[in-house]
Design an enzyme around this catalytic site. Structure first.
Site, PDB file in Angstrom:
ATOM      1  N   GLU A 122       0.841  -1.559   0.234  1.00  0.00           N
ATOM      2  CA  GLU A 122       0.111  -0.184   0.258  1.00  0.00           C
ATOM      3  C   GLU A 122       1.144   1.078  -0.033  1.00  0.00           C
ATOM      4  O   GLU A 122       0.391   2.577  -0.885  1.00  0.00           O
ATOM      5  CB  GLU A 122      -0.931  -0.145   1.036  1.00  0.00           C
ATOM      6  CG  GLU A 122      -1.650   1.374   1.376  1.00  0.00           C
ATOM      7  CD  GLU A 122      -2.527   1.212   2.857  1.00  0.00           C
ATOM      8  OE1 GLU A 122      -2.528   2.333   2.861  1.00  0.00           O
ATOM      9  OE2 GLU A 122      -2.290   0.421   3.465  1.00  0.00           O
TER      10      GLU A 122
ATOM     11  N   ASP B 147       0.505   3.797  -3.049  1.00  0.00           N
ATOM     12  CA  ASP B 147       0.407   5.220  -3.030  1.00  0.00           C
ATOM     13  C   ASP B 147       1.034   6.198  -4.096  1.00  0.00           C
ATOM     14  O   ASP B 147       1.094   6.876  -4.285  1.00  0.00           O
ATOM     15  CB  ASP B 147      -0.050   5.795  -1.308  1.00  0.00           C
ATOM     16  CG  ASP B 147       0.269   7.073  -1.433  1.00  0.00           C
ATOM     17  OD1 ASP B 147      -0.821   7.002  -2.139  1.00  0.00           O
ATOM     18  OD2 ASP B 147       0.999   7.853  -0.822  1.00  0.00           O
TER      19      ASP B 147
ATOM     20  N   ASP C 164      -7.505   1.126   0.524  1.00  0.00           N
ATOM     21  CA  ASP C 164      -6.004   0.546   0.338  1.00  0.00           C
ATOM     22  C   ASP C 164      -5.008  -0.857  -0.634  1.00  0.00           C
ATOM     23  O   ASP C 164      -4.367  -0.517  -0.683  1.00  0.00           O
ATOM     24  CB  ASP C 164      -5.890   0.240   2.149  1.00  0.00           C
ATOM     25  CG  ASP C 164      -5.554   0.954   3.248  1.00  0.00           C
ATOM     26  OD1 ASP C 164      -5.804   2.557   2.872  1.00  0.00           O
ATOM     27  OD2 ASP C 164      -5.959   0.738   4.254  1.00  0.00           O
TER      28      ASP C 164
ATOM     29  N   GLU D 221      -4.313   0.510  -3.883  1.00  0.00           N
ATOM     30  CA  GLU D 221      -2.918   0.936  -3.667  1.00  0.00           C
ATOM     31  C   GLU D 221      -2.111   0.300  -3.706  1.00  0.00           C
ATOM     32  O   GLU D 221      -0.767  -0.556  -4.123  1.00  0.00           O
ATOM     33  CB  GLU D 221      -2.964   1.413  -2.023  1.00  0.00           C
ATOM     34  CG  GLU D 221      -3.585   3.252  -2.614  1.00  0.00           C
ATOM     35  CD  GLU D 221      -3.629   4.484  -1.546  1.00  0.00           C
ATOM     36  OE1 GLU D 221      -3.361   5.045  -1.726  1.00  0.00           O
ATOM     37  OE2 GLU D 221      -3.199   3.633  -0.431  1.00  0.00           O
TER      38      GLU D 221
END
Length: 228
Positions: free
Chosen positions: A45, A49, A118, A121
């Site tokens: 995650e 991101d 989450d 990502e």
């Protein structure tokens, strides 16, 4: 590595065939079911991101060559925030293949905004590690699609925009009050009121406090601007 039929189907919806499917499985594993031999998706995650952020920054930079940093930043935030990631996750039914512990299963984890965002990502990071940045970038641009072209000219966070409006007129920052919380624990509905020092207010309902606050702020700001 043998891949289950539901994971194969998800790869089809995602539009990426993994050479290393174990990366995808890790991306789909929530901390509620992780073990020392089956790590969760939190590290992925973190990486995803950043891949998403760079992809969106580049796409917006190229799409509008005349836009200032002040115009690009809110558009960027609108496209990478958790709600946007969760919306894309729902688009490809990511929730159906999330690996969750029993407690999360019982409380509707497959529909939770934060878990979906989450995991989306993490999936982006899995594609990046599996096939490189270009593959991950192409995936993001395809899945986000028209969202990039149609992102609002001024995509500021509604609560921030309302606060700026109030402060520009000498008022205190808006207040947000919880009017009610209804529904079961796994699918709550919140009613939130946004209130200005002047006495003006607006209410909104949503499945999380954050979304309800945003919706109430947007409604109140629209009402106040229409009066000017």
């Amino acid at each position: 590595m043998k891949v289950s039929s539901d994971i194969k189907a998800f790869m089809g919806r995602l539009g990426h065939e993994f050479a290393r499917p174990e990366l995808l499985l890790r991306a789909l594993t929530h901390s509620s079911i992780s073990t020392p031999t089956r790590p969760d998706n939190q590290r992925l995650e973190f990486l995803g991101d950043r891949v998403l952020g760079l992809t969106m920054a580049e796409a917006l930079f190229r799409a509008d060559k005349a836009a200032s940093e002040g115009q690009l930043a809110p558009r960027f935030n609108a496209l990478v925030r958790k709600e946007a990631c969760a919306d894309v996750a729902r688009q490809i039914d990511l929730g159906a293949v999330l690996k969750l512990g029993r407690s999360e299963m019982l409380t509707g984890g497959r529909r939770k905004e934060a878990l979906l965002g989450d995991a989306m990502e993490a999936v982006i990071a899995a594609v990046y590690l599996d096939a490189g940045f270009e593959a991950a970038r192409d995936l993001v641009l395809r899945l986000w699609g028209k969202r990039i072209d149609s992102v609002e000219e001024d995509a500021r966070d509604a609560k921030t925009a309302l606060q700026e409006w109030a402060q520009a007129r000498g008022q205190q920052p808006p207040r947000y009050d919880t009017i009610s919380r209804e529904g079961p624990d796994h699918a709550p509905v919140f009613t939130i009121a946004a209130r200005l020092e002047s006495g003006e207010s607006a209410e909104a309902r949503a499945g999380s406090k954050r979304l309800a606050e945003q919706a109430a702020a947007k409604a109140l700001l629209a009402r106040m601007e229409s009066k000017e």
